[in-house]
Design an enzyme around this catalytic site. Sequence first.
Site, PDB file in Angstrom:
ATOM      1  N   ASN A  78      53.425 -49.907  25.370  1.00  0.00           N
ATOM      2  CA  ASN A  78      52.748 -48.889  26.175  1.00  0.00           C
ATOM      3  C   ASN A  78      53.034 -49.200  27.645  1.00  0.00           C
ATOM      4  O   ASN A  78      52.925 -50.348  28.060  1.00  0.00           O
ATOM      5  CB  ASN A  78      51.222 -48.931  25.922  1.00  0.00           C
ATOM      6  CG  ASN A  78      50.518 -47.671  26.375  1.00  0.00           C
ATOM      7  OD1 ASN A  78      50.726 -47.211  27.484  1.00  0.00           O
ATOM      8  ND2 ASN A  78      49.676 -47.125  25.516  1.00  0.00           N
TER       9      ASN A  78
ATOM     10  N   CYS B  60      42.349 -22.851   5.044  1.00  0.00           N
ATOM     11  CA  CYS B  60      41.287 -21.861   4.886  1.00  0.00           C
ATOM     12  C   CYS B  60      39.937 -22.558   5.049  1.00  0.00           C
ATOM     13  O   CYS B  60      39.730 -23.649   4.498  1.00  0.00           O
ATOM     14  CB  CYS B  60      41.381 -21.213   3.510  1.00  0.00           C
ATOM     15  SG  CYS B  60      40.010 -20.072   3.209  1.00  0.00           S
TER      16      CYS B  60
ATOM     17  N   CYS C 286      41.858 -14.970   0.663  1.00  0.00           N
ATOM     18  CA  CYS C 286      40.490 -14.833   0.136  1.00  0.00           C
ATOM     19  C   CYS C 286      39.580 -14.104   1.137  1.00  0.00           C
ATOM     20  O   CYS C 286      38.415 -13.827   0.836  1.00  0.00           O
ATOM     21  CB  CYS C 286      39.901 -16.204  -0.216  1.00  0.00           C
ATOM     22  SG  CYS C 286      39.339 -17.156   1.210  1.00  0.00           S
TER      23      CYS C 286
ATOM     24  N   VAL D 152      50.075 -35.241  15.396  1.00  0.00           N
ATOM     25  CA  VAL D 152      49.987 -34.084  14.494  1.00  0.00           C
ATOM     26  C   VAL D 152      51.307 -33.313  14.471  1.00  0.00           C
ATOM     27  O   VAL D 152      51.370 -32.216  13.917  1.00  0.00           O
ATOM     28  CB  VAL D 152      48.829 -33.149  14.935  1.00  0.00           C
ATOM     29  CG1 VAL D 152      47.491 -33.839  14.783  1.00  0.00           C
ATOM     30  CG2 VAL D 152      49.006 -32.666  16.382  1.00  0.00           C
ATOM     31  N   ASP D 153      52.356 -33.910  15.080  1.00  0.00           N
ATOM     32  CA  ASP D 153      53.597 -33.155  15.261  1.00  0.00           C
ATOM     33  C   ASP D 153      54.596 -33.304  14.122  1.00  0.00           C
ATOM     34  O   ASP D 153      55.624 -32.602  14.104  1.00  0.00           O
ATOM     35  CB  ASP D 153      54.255 -33.552  16.594  1.00  0.00           C
ATOM     36  CG  ASP D 153      54.400 -35.071  16.749  1.00  0.00           C
ATOM     37  OD1 ASP D 153      54.790 -35.750  15.784  1.00  0.00           O
ATOM     38  OD2 ASP D 153      54.105 -35.583  17.852  1.00  0.00           O
TER      39      ASP D 153
ATOM     40  N   HIS E 112      45.148 -37.545  11.866  1.00  0.00           N
ATOM     41  CA  HIS E 112      44.559 -36.384  12.548  1.00  0.00           C
ATOM     42  C   HIS E 112      45.169 -35.062  12.097  1.00  0.00           C
ATOM     43  O   HIS E 112      45.078 -34.072  12.808  1.00  0.00           O
ATOM     44  CB  HIS E 112      44.681 -36.548  14.067  1.00  0.00           C
ATOM     45  CG  HIS E 112      43.822 -37.665  14.607  1.00  0.00           C
ATOM     46  ND1 HIS E 112      43.963 -38.186  15.869  1.00  0.00           N
ATOM     47  CD2 HIS E 112      42.794 -38.340  14.043  1.00  0.00           C
ATOM     48  CE1 HIS E 112      43.067 -39.146  16.063  1.00  0.00           C
ATOM     49  NE2 HIS E 112      42.347 -39.276  14.961  1.00  0.00           N
TER      50      HIS E 112
HETATM   51  C1  BJW Z   1      53.589 -43.997  26.191  1.00  0.00           C
HETATM   52  C2  BJW Z   1      54.652 -43.243  26.603  1.00  0.00           C
HETATM   53  C3  BJW Z   1      55.895 -43.605  26.116  1.00  0.00           C
HETATM   54  C4  BJW Z   1      52.927 -42.380  27.497  1.00  0.00           C
HETATM   55  N1  BJW Z   1      56.008 -44.655  25.287  1.00  0.00           N
HETATM   56  N2  BJW Z   1      53.712 -45.035  25.374  1.00  0.00           N
HETATM   57  C5  BJW Z   1      30.710 -40.882  21.358  1.00  0.00           C
HETATM   58  C6  BJW Z   1      30.340 -39.550  21.416  1.00  0.00           C
HETATM   59  C7  BJW Z   1      30.905 -38.598  20.563  1.00  0.00           C
HETATM   60  C8  BJW Z   1      31.832 -38.943  19.624  1.00  0.00           C
HETATM   61  C9  BJW Z   1      32.213 -40.268  19.574  1.00  0.00           C
HETATM   62  C10 BJW Z   1      31.645 -41.228  20.407  1.00  0.00           C
HETATM   63  N3  BJW Z   1      32.217 -42.421  20.123  1.00  0.00           N
HETATM   64  C11 BJW Z   1      33.101 -42.241  19.136  1.00  0.00           C
HETATM   65  C12 BJW Z   1      33.098 -40.933  18.776  1.00  0.00           C
HETATM   66  C13 BJW Z   1      33.919 -40.333  17.729  1.00  0.00           C
HETATM   67  C14 BJW Z   1      35.149 -39.641  18.255  1.00  0.00           C
HETATM   68  C15 BJW Z   1      35.765 -40.442  19.393  1.00  0.00           C
HETATM   69  O1  BJW Z   1      36.453 -41.407  19.214  1.00  0.00           O
HETATM   70  N4  BJW Z   1      35.496 -40.027  20.646  1.00  0.00           N
HETATM   71  C16 BJW Z   1      35.900 -40.805  21.821  1.00  0.00           C
HETATM   72  C17 BJW Z   1      37.001 -40.060  22.581  1.00  0.00           C
HETATM   73  C18 BJW Z   1      34.674 -41.029  22.652  1.00  0.00           C
HETATM   74  N5  BJW Z   1      36.053 -39.599  17.122  1.00  0.00           N
HETATM   75  C19 BJW Z   1      35.987 -38.605  16.234  1.00  0.00           C
HETATM   76  O2  BJW Z   1      35.219 -37.675  16.357  1.00  0.00           O
HETATM   77  C20 BJW Z   1      36.899 -38.716  15.041  1.00  0.00           C
HETATM   78  N6  BJW Z   1      36.168 -38.575  13.841  1.00  0.00           N
HETATM   79  C21 BJW Z   1      35.256 -39.484  13.467  1.00  0.00           C
HETATM   80  O3  BJW Z   1      35.001 -40.460  14.134  1.00  0.00           O
HETATM   81  O4  BJW Z   1      34.679 -39.212  12.262  1.00  0.00           O
HETATM   82  C22 BJW Z   1      33.799 -40.189  11.699  1.00  0.00           C
HETATM   83  C23 BJW Z   1      34.561 -41.266  10.956  1.00  0.00           C
HETATM   84  C24 BJW Z   1      34.224 -42.575  11.143  1.00  0.00           C
HETATM   85  C25 BJW Z   1      34.887 -43.579  10.445  1.00  0.00           C
HETATM   86  C26 BJW Z   1      35.879 -43.250   9.556  1.00  0.00           C
HETATM   87  C27 BJW Z   1      36.228 -41.930   9.372  1.00  0.00           C
HETATM   88  C28 BJW Z   1      35.568 -40.931  10.081  1.00  0.00           C
HETATM   89  C29 BJW Z   1      37.949 -37.622  15.068  1.00  0.00           C
HETATM   90  C30 BJW Z   1      38.873 -37.771  16.232  1.00  0.00           C
HETATM   91  C31 BJW Z   1      39.801 -36.567  16.309  1.00  0.00           C
HETATM   92  C32 BJW Z   1      40.707 -36.622  17.524  1.00  0.00           C
HETATM   93  N7  BJW Z   1      41.380 -35.386  17.650  1.00  0.00           N
HETATM   94  C33 BJW Z   1      42.430 -35.255  18.659  1.00  0.00           C
HETATM   95  C34 BJW Z   1      42.936 -33.807  18.641  1.00  0.00           C
HETATM   96  C35 BJW Z   1      43.797 -33.597  17.394  1.00  0.00           C
HETATM   97  C36 BJW Z   1      44.238 -32.188  17.264  1.00  0.00           C
HETATM   98  C37 BJW Z   1      45.168 -31.729  18.331  1.00  0.00           C
HETATM   99  O5  BJW Z   1      46.214 -32.360  18.604  1.00  0.00           O
HETATM  100  O6  BJW Z   1      44.868 -30.717  18.910  1.00  0.00           O
HETATM  101  O7  BJW Z   1      43.488 -36.172  18.370  1.00  0.00           O
HETATM  102  S1  BJW Z   1      41.918 -35.720  20.299  1.00  0.00           S
HETATM  103  C38 BJW Z   1      43.451 -36.461  20.744  1.00  0.00           C
HETATM  104  O8  BJW Z   1      43.229 -37.871  20.969  1.00  0.00           O
HETATM  105  C39 BJW Z   1      44.341 -36.347  19.502  1.00  0.00           C
HETATM  106  C40 BJW Z   1      44.984 -37.704  19.483  1.00  0.00           C
HETATM  107  O9  BJW Z   1      45.490 -37.984  18.180  1.00  0.00           O
HETATM  108  C41 BJW Z   1      43.872 -38.613  19.925  1.00  0.00           C
HETATM  109  C42 BJW Z   1      44.337 -39.944  20.433  1.00  0.00           C
HETATM  110  O10 BJW Z   1      45.107 -39.799  21.576  1.00  0.00           O
HETATM  111  P1  BJW Z   1      46.302 -40.810  21.834  1.00  0.00           P
HETATM  112  O11 BJW Z   1      47.317 -40.655  20.776  1.00  0.00           O
HETATM  113  O12 BJW Z   1      45.788 -42.163  22.053  1.00  0.00           O
HETATM  114  O13 BJW Z   1      46.950 -40.177  23.163  1.00  0.00           O
HETATM  115  P2  BJW Z   1      46.525 -40.410  24.683  1.00  0.00           P
HETATM  116  O14 BJW Z   1      47.054 -39.274  25.460  1.00  0.00           O
HETATM  117  O15 BJW Z   1      45.108 -40.739  24.817  1.00  0.00           O
HETATM  118  O16 BJW Z   1      47.332 -41.725  25.095  1.00  0.00           O
HETATM  119  C43 BJW Z   1      48.753 -41.734  25.205  1.00  0.00           C
HETATM  120  C44 BJW Z   1      49.197 -43.135  25.507  1.00  0.00           C
HETATM  121  O17 BJW Z   1      50.613 -43.166  25.451  1.00  0.00           O
HETATM  122  C45 BJW Z   1      48.786 -43.637  26.895  1.00  0.00           C
HETATM  123  O18 BJW Z   1      48.213 -44.935  26.771  1.00  0.00           O
HETATM  124  C46 BJW Z   1      50.119 -43.719  27.658  1.00  0.00           C
HETATM  125  O19 BJW Z   1      50.162 -44.811  28.578  1.00  0.00           O
HETATM  126  C47 BJW Z   1      51.089 -43.921  26.541  1.00  0.00           C
HETATM  127  N8  BJW Z   1      52.442 -43.440  26.796  1.00  0.00           N
HETATM  128  N9  BJW Z   1      54.167 -42.238  27.460  1.00  0.00           N
HETATM  129  C48 BJW Z   1      54.868 -45.336  24.972  1.00  0.00           C
HETATM  130  N10 BJW Z   1      56.997 -42.901  26.494  1.00  0.00           N
HETATM  131 ZN    ZN Z   2      40.845 -18.932   1.408  1.00  0.00          ZN
END
Ligand code: BJW
Ligand code: ZN
Length: 250
Positions: free
Chosen positions: A217, A133, A154, A109-110, A125
Amino acid sequence: MDGQSGAGAAILRAAELLRRAERVAVSTGAGMSAEAGIATFRDRDGLWSKFNPEELATPQAFARQPQRVWEWYRARRAQLATVEPHAGHRVLARWERRFHSLDLITQNVDGLHARAGSSRVIELHGRLDVALCVSCARRVCGLDDLGADPHCECGARLRPGVVWFGESLPAGAWDVAQDAAQRCEVLLVIGTSGVVQPAASLAQIACAHGARVIEINPQPTPISSLAEVRLAGTCAGLLGALDAALGDRP
Ligand code: BJW
Ligand code: ZN
């Protein structure tokens, strides 16, 4: 071991897959921005080791405690104004000209990919530098400090323009990402733990449609078993090494 040592043979194999590909897709996660100084979520010192996602990254949390949620996002927005894209972001931006098509999909999101020069970024994301809003369609863009509890003209409340757990992805973004995963010959997955859906499923979708997967990774992930080539290290150095191994086109 740094990001490059010991990875020479794997880099050559990855470069070979990429050299033969016309349609490439790249899927990035928080690890992509780690070397720019932005914390990941699930690493040992990541954001979720200090903060509870259920208190900050759900619509329910925002309904309960909008000021607490905004406090966290204000701090992250302020940090964003102090960081820069790194060499790996710039490699991916240059690759738009190297391949016939390059679809860059990010969970981040950056906005660092766009700042590095990538012109078409599929942002699953949302963006930290956008506020929305909750009532009308107004978007407030930029990193200005909006205050403790910002409101729209609004009268309704503004919220961070990111996707929280349980929310749908931005209109169209998932369709475009899915299409890119289905069409690519090579999918490069960089710096994601591969646990958040639906983004994590892009690797399965690509594989099911015959693509080869390359993963960058330092840690193994649920996506690793799908990867034909795993580059175990950090992305800034490994993307530079991969770019050098690719050489000049063709
Ligand atoms: C390096 C490195 C270097 C380090 N070089 N690598 C069961 C219960 C409840 C819900 C669910 C469920 N099962 C599934 C769900 C749905 C849920 C979900 O997936 N939950 C699971 C966690 C269980 N998903 C949702 O709710 C999503 N919406 C949805 O599914 O809607 C329905 C739909 C279905 C189909 C189509 C369309 C819609 C929405 C998910 C929203 C996630 N939001 C966040 C916050 C964003 C806002 C904010 O920033 O504040 O997004 S959570 C957070 O996790 C953020 C990230 O984008 C996201 C992923 O994280 P990411 O990028 O993988 O980071 P990390 O930290 O996990 O990993 C970093 C990696 O980098 C590591 O592996 C390191 O080793 C590596 N690394 N240094 C290369 N230098
Ligand atoms: Zn508004």
